[in-house]
Design a protein around this motif. Structure first.
Motif, PDB file in Angstrom:
ATOM      1  N   HIS A 215     -34.690 -10.058  92.865  1.00 24.39           N
ATOM      2  CA  HIS A 215     -34.016  -9.258  92.876  1.00 24.39           C
ATOM      3  C   HIS A 215     -33.800  -8.570  91.903  1.00 24.39           C
ATOM      4  CE1 HIS A 215     -33.993 -10.756  97.284  1.00 24.39           C
ATOM      5  NE2 HIS A 215     -33.636  -8.804  97.639  1.00 24.39           N
ATOM      6  N   ARG A 216     -33.901  -7.237  91.841  1.00 25.14           N
ATOM      7  CA  ARG A 216     -33.193  -6.863  90.475  1.00 25.14           C
ATOM      8  C   ARG A 216     -31.411  -6.719  90.272  1.00 25.14           C
ATOM      9  NH1 ARG A 216     -35.246  -0.300  90.879  1.00 25.14           N
ATOM     10  NH2 ARG A 216     -33.942   0.041  92.346  1.00 25.14           N
ATOM     11  N   ARG A 217     -31.302  -6.043  89.260  1.00 23.86           N
ATOM     12  CA  ARG A 217     -29.313  -6.054  89.634  1.00 23.86           C
ATOM     13  C   ARG A 217     -28.895  -4.648  90.406  1.00 23.86           C
ATOM     14  NH1 ARG A 217     -26.018  -5.820  85.473  1.00 23.86           N
ATOM     15  NH2 ARG A 217     -25.244  -4.323  85.715  1.00 23.86           N
ATOM     16  N   GLY A 218     -28.242  -4.717  90.951  1.00 22.72           N
ATOM     17  CA  GLY A 218     -27.839  -3.445  91.629  1.00 22.72           C
ATOM     18  C   GLY A 218     -26.938  -1.731  91.452  1.00 22.72           C
ATOM     19  N   THR A 219     -26.783  -2.081  89.844  1.00 19.10           N
ATOM     20  CA  THR A 219     -26.954  -1.302  89.583  1.00 19.10           C
ATOM     21  C   THR A 219     -27.577  -1.232  87.935  1.00 19.10           C
ATOM     22  OG1 THR A 219     -24.924  -1.756  88.479  1.00 19.10           O
ATOM     23  CG2 THR A 219     -24.379  -0.692  90.526  1.00 19.10           C
ATOM     24  N   PRO A 220     -27.502   0.736  87.446  1.00 18.39           N
ATOM     25  CA  PRO A 220     -28.418   0.209  86.428  1.00 18.39           C
ATOM     26  C   PRO A 220     -27.271   0.047  85.052  1.00 18.39           C
ATOM     27  CG  PRO A 220     -28.543   2.337  87.488  1.00 18.39           C
ATOM     28  CD  PRO A 220     -28.089   1.754  88.190  1.00 18.39           C
ATOM     29  N   SER A 221     -27.994  -0.910  83.865  1.00 19.35           N
ATOM     30  CA  SER A 221     -27.120  -1.050  82.673  1.00 19.35           C
ATOM     31  C   SER A 221     -27.930  -0.645  81.451  1.00 19.35           C
ATOM     32  CB  SER A 221     -26.841  -2.802  83.051  1.00 19.35           C
ATOM     33  OG  SER A 221     -26.525  -3.044  81.838  1.00 19.35           O
ATOM     34  N   SER A 222     -27.592  -0.382  80.532  1.00 18.79           N
ATOM     35  CA  SER A 222     -27.477  -0.249  79.104  1.00 18.79           C
ATOM     36  C   SER A 222     -27.927  -2.081  78.566  1.00 18.79           C
ATOM     37  CB  SER A 222     -26.784   0.366  78.005  1.00 18.79           C
ATOM     38  OG  SER A 222     -25.396   0.407  78.074  1.00 18.79           O
ATOM     39  N   GLY A 223     -27.430  -2.762  78.690  1.00 17.47           N
ATOM     40  CA  GLY A 223     -26.861  -4.174  78.030  1.00 17.47           C
ATOM     41  C   GLY A 223     -25.279  -3.778  77.384  1.00 17.47           C
ATOM     42  N   SER A 224     -25.201  -3.065  77.179  1.00 13.46           N
ATOM     43  CA  SER A 224     -24.142  -3.172  76.445  1.00 13.46           C
ATOM     44  C   SER A 224     -22.541  -2.929  77.494  1.00 13.46           C
ATOM     45  CB  SER A 224     -23.341  -1.838  75.784  1.00 13.46           C
ATOM     46  OG  SER A 224     -23.771  -1.204  74.910  1.00 13.46           O
ATOM     47  N   GLY A 225     -21.420  -4.001  76.920  1.00  9.04           N
ATOM     48  CA  GLY A 225     -20.092  -3.682  77.973  1.00  9.04           C
ATOM     49  C   GLY A 225     -19.010  -4.981  77.261  1.00  9.04           C
ATOM     50  N   PRO A 226     -18.493  -5.829  77.946  1.00 13.56           N
ATOM     51  CA  PRO A 226     -17.127  -6.812  77.196  1.00 13.56           C
ATOM     52  C   PRO A 226     -18.405  -7.986  77.381  1.00 13.56           C
ATOM     53  CG  PRO A 226     -17.131  -6.137  79.843  1.00 13.56           C
ATOM     54  CD  PRO A 226     -18.461  -5.141  79.496  1.00 13.56           C
ATOM     55  N   GLU A 227     -19.060  -8.345  77.375  1.00 10.79           N
ATOM     56  CA  GLU A 227     -20.479  -9.798  76.974  1.00 10.79           C
ATOM     57  C   GLU A 227     -20.802  -9.102  75.671  1.00 10.79           C
ATOM     58  OE1 GLU A 227     -21.167  -8.166  80.124  1.00 10.79           O
ATOM     59  OE2 GLU A 227     -20.681 -10.124  81.646  1.00 10.79           O
ATOM     60  N   GLU A 228     -21.278  -8.011  75.566  1.00  7.77           N
ATOM     61  CA  GLU A 228     -21.359  -8.039  74.620  1.00  7.77           C
ATOM     62  C   GLU A 228     -20.840  -7.906  73.363  1.00  7.77           C
ATOM     63  OE1 GLU A 228     -23.372  -3.915  73.295  1.00  7.77           O
ATOM     64  OE2 GLU A 228     -24.790  -4.961  71.872  1.00  7.77           O
ATOM     65  N   ASP A 229     -19.264  -7.703  73.660  1.00  7.96           N
ATOM     66  CA  ASP A 229     -18.286  -7.081  72.699  1.00  7.96           C
ATOM     67  C   ASP A 229     -17.953  -8.329  72.210  1.00  7.96           C
ATOM     68  OD1 ASP A 229     -18.373  -4.516  73.370  1.00  7.96           O
ATOM     69  OD2 ASP A 229     -16.572  -3.889  74.261  1.00  7.96           O
ATOM     70  N   MET A 230     -17.645  -9.701  73.375  1.00  5.01           N
ATOM     71  CA  MET A 230     -17.353 -10.880  73.056  1.00  5.01           C
ATOM     72  C   MET A 230     -18.122 -11.661  72.296  1.00  5.01           C
ATOM     73  SD  MET A 230     -17.409 -14.128  75.898  1.00  5.01           S
ATOM     74  CE  MET A 230     -17.154 -15.253  75.394  1.00  5.01           C
ATOM     75  N   VAL A 231     -19.640 -11.605  72.476  1.00  2.47           N
ATOM     76  CA  VAL A 231     -20.636 -12.093  71.141  1.00  2.47           C
ATOM     77  C   VAL A 231     -20.644 -11.841  69.923  1.00  2.47           C
ATOM     78  CG1 VAL A 231     -23.107 -12.720  70.671  1.00  2.47           C
ATOM     79  CG2 VAL A 231     -22.181 -12.533  72.953  1.00  2.47           C
ATOM     80  N   MET A 232     -20.289  -9.754  69.525  1.00  2.00           N
ATOM     81  CA  MET A 232     -19.842  -9.541  68.206  1.00  2.00           C
ATOM     82  C   MET A 232     -18.773 -10.165  68.461  1.00  2.00           C
ATOM     83  SD  MET A 232     -20.921  -5.909  68.331  1.00  2.00           S
ATOM     84  CE  MET A 232     -21.456  -5.635  66.776  1.00  2.00           C
ATOM     85  N   ASN A 233     -17.848 -10.257  68.259  1.00  2.00           N
ATOM     86  CA  ASN A 233     -16.536 -10.923  68.116  1.00  2.00           C
ATOM     87  C   ASN A 233     -15.876 -12.138  68.009  1.00  2.00           C
ATOM     88  OD1 ASN A 233     -15.821  -7.635  68.095  1.00  2.00           O
ATOM     89  ND2 ASN A 233     -15.220  -7.487  69.893  1.00  2.00           N
ATOM     90  N   ALA A 234     -16.847 -12.689  68.778  1.00  2.00           N
ATOM     91  CA  ALA A 234     -16.663 -14.283  68.360  1.00  2.00           C
ATOM     92  C   ALA A 234     -16.577 -15.054  67.143  1.00  2.00           C
ATOM     93  CB  ALA A 234     -17.673 -15.382  69.072  1.00  2.00           C
ATOM     94  N   HIS A 235     -17.675 -14.475  66.223  1.00  2.00           N
ATOM     95  CA  HIS A 235     -17.855 -14.433  64.855  1.00  2.00           C
ATOM     96  C   HIS A 235     -17.332 -13.458  63.568  1.00  2.00           C
ATOM     97  CE1 HIS A 235     -18.028 -19.070  65.722  1.00  2.00           C
ATOM     98  NE2 HIS A 235     -19.276 -17.903  66.819  1.00  2.00           N
ATOM     99  N   ASP A 236     -17.340 -14.119  62.367  1.00  2.00           N
ATOM    100  CA  ASP A 236     -17.288 -12.197  61.937  1.00  2.00           C
ATOM    101  C   ASP A 236     -18.560 -12.271  61.380  1.00  2.00           C
ATOM    102  OD1 ASP A 236     -14.637 -11.888  62.124  1.00  2.00           O
ATOM    103  OD2 ASP A 236     -14.355 -13.195  60.733  1.00  2.00           O
ATOM    104  N   TYR A 237     -18.937 -11.294  61.311  1.00  2.00           N
ATOM    105  CA  TYR A 237     -20.787 -10.625  61.384  1.00  2.00           C
ATOM    106  C   TYR A 237     -20.379  -9.639  60.140  1.00  2.00           C
ATOM    107  CZ  TYR A 237     -22.255 -13.982  65.081  1.00  2.00           C
ATOM    108  OH  TYR A 237     -22.350 -14.596  65.923  1.00  2.00           O
ATOM    109  N   VAL A 238     -21.247  -9.917  58.932  1.00  2.00           N
ATOM    110  CA  VAL A 238     -21.410  -8.699  57.951  1.00  2.00           C
ATOM    111  C   VAL A 238     -22.553  -8.627  57.748  1.00  2.00           C
ATOM    112  CG1 VAL A 238     -20.624  -7.815  55.614  1.00  2.00           C
ATOM    113  CG2 VAL A 238     -20.042  -9.519  56.108  1.00  2.00           C
TER     114      VAL A 238
END
Ligand code: HEM
Length: 392
Positions: free
Chosen positions: A279-302
């Motif tokens: 079953h596909r998810r129940g609400t439309p999503s762009s993919g952006s959200g807390p998970e993306e923030d967490m991935v970006m902030n877990a390490h220092d990227y330049v």
């Protein structure tokens, strides 16, 4: 007899000069006006079409249904670096050929996986502009084009999403860097790294913690091994969100757990297959959200790139602003935002500029189609960005 052979040779030479011998979905970037015109005479010119409307029913529902069974790949069908689109094609939400119009892609990612309409427009028209064929209005979700005759002159691109450097980029989760190998096929070694990390930090599943470490490991590996590693716009943006897409779109909509079973993950990534009863998810999503923030902030990227000289050296944390210090090789890109201050607008600007580089001087139907698709690409960002007109 001699004359007829001479005539045949001459005719073949003329065919080489004037026939472009491309697939209908091949990119026209880099072709001369004569070549574009010759191509236009050999195909049905469709040109750009209006964007499709958003889907109406965005509820959770069965998408691996009787009308969309998985089928194995047949010779000639295209699959590429994106497990989302590959899967939609192998279930018939997209044409199983793997060659589709932008409208078909926009509609399929909504119907099959519940991607938000605006995000579907952004991603699809960006990819279409740099990897699709504006005259036939077709894009291959995969392979380098199989040219059936003489190759188009540089800087022409082979078509499709597997083309390296315009959309497809380095440090992918399950695909090698183009400079180091096959950039579009599933890579078992890389998948095993995901399994190991998920076992270590995700409790045996792929979750946001695992995504964060997968992203960092892939980044480090490319810094260390790929002399031409490029990790600035657009890749600096797409690389993070792609690691989150599996959690957002490949977890069954009935689940309340934001983590993905590794067998299910393998089936999406390797076999382009949804689990039974998916079953596909129940609400439309762009993919952006807390998970993306967490991935970006877990390490220092330049945002930056290896400039190819010297060796990369890692300093153990805590070291300055980043625990990765690339000596003489990974350098920050001071222009990664272009002329923009908003990340989304910088991505928009980047793809418009790439389109301009690919088509230095488009004429006729080609120019009309490019401009219409540039308008289409602007629609989802119009509330935030100023429109750029590369072909006024
Ligand atoms: C819900 C829809 C989608 C999902 C779930 C999805 C998922 C993903 C994931 C997980 C990757 C990373 C693969 C890896 O690194 O091994 C990826 C890569 C890619 N996707 Fe998609 N995608 C979706 C829609 C799209 C659309 C609409 C396009 C463009 C038409 C697109 C084009 C690409 C390309 C070109 C890559 C390769 C980028 C790279 O790793 O270098 N995707 N996609």
């Amino acid at each position: 007899m001699f004359l007829s052979i001479q005539f045949t040779v001459l005719a073949l030479q003329l065919v080489n000069v004037f026939a472009v011998a491309l697939n209908p979905y091949d990119s026209l970037a880099g072709l001369t006006r004569d070549e574009v015109d010759a191509f236009a005479r050999s195909v049905k010119v469709v040109g750009a079409q209006p964007v499709p409307p958003p889907i109406e029913d965005t509820s959770m529902k069965l998408v691996n249904d009787a009308a969309h069974p998985w089928m194995p790949l047949l010779p000639g069908q295209q699959r590429g670096p994106c497990p989302g689109l590959n899967t939609l094609a192998s279930h018939g939400w997209l044409p199983r050929s793997g060659v589709a119009t932008p409208a078909q892609i926009v509609t399929a990612v909504q119907n099959g996986l519940n991607m938000e309409y605006r995000r579907a427009l952004e991603v699809t028209y960006a990819a279409f502009l740099v990897n699709g064929n504006p005259l036939t209005n077709l894009l291959s979700i995969g392979g380098l084009s199989r040219l059936t005759g003489s190759a188009p002159p540089t800087p022409a691109l082979a078509s499709g999403l597997s083309t390296h450097g315009t959309f497809e980029g380095d440090a992918s989760m399950t695909r090698s860097d183009a400079a180091l190998g096959d950039n579009h096929s599933f890579n078992e070694t890389l998948f095993q790294q995901i399994v190991d990390i998920s076992n270590k930090v995700g409790g045996g599943k792929y979750n946001a913690s695992a995504a964060a470490e997968v992203r960092f490991q892939r980044f480090q590996d490319s810094v260390m091994r790929n002399p031409g590693f490029f990790f600035s716009t657009p890749r600096f943006d797409t690389a993070f969100i792609e690691t989150v897409f599996p959690i957002v779109f490949f977890v069954d909509g009935r689940s309340t757990d934001a983590s993905l079973d590794l067998h299910v993950m393998r089936d999406f990534f390797q076999n382009s297959r949804m689990p039974p009863d998916f079953h596909r998810r129940g609400t439309p999503s762009s993919g952006s959200g807390p998970e993306e923030d967490m991935v970006m902030n877990a390490h220092d990227y330049v945002p930056g790139f290896n400039n190819g000289s010297g060796t990369c050296v890692f300093l153990p944390p805590p070291a300055s602003s980043s625990h990765l210090v690339a000596v003489n090789s990974f350098v920050a890109d001071p222009n990664f935002m272009g002329t923009q201050t908003d990340v989304l607008c910088s991505l928009y600007e980047k793809f418009v500029n790439t389109t301009r580089e690919l088509y230095p001087s488009p004429q006729g139907d080609l120019r009309v189609a490019l401009n219409k698709n540039l308008d289409n690409f602007f629609i989802p960002v119009s509330s935030r960005c100023a429109q750029i007109f590369p072909f006024p």
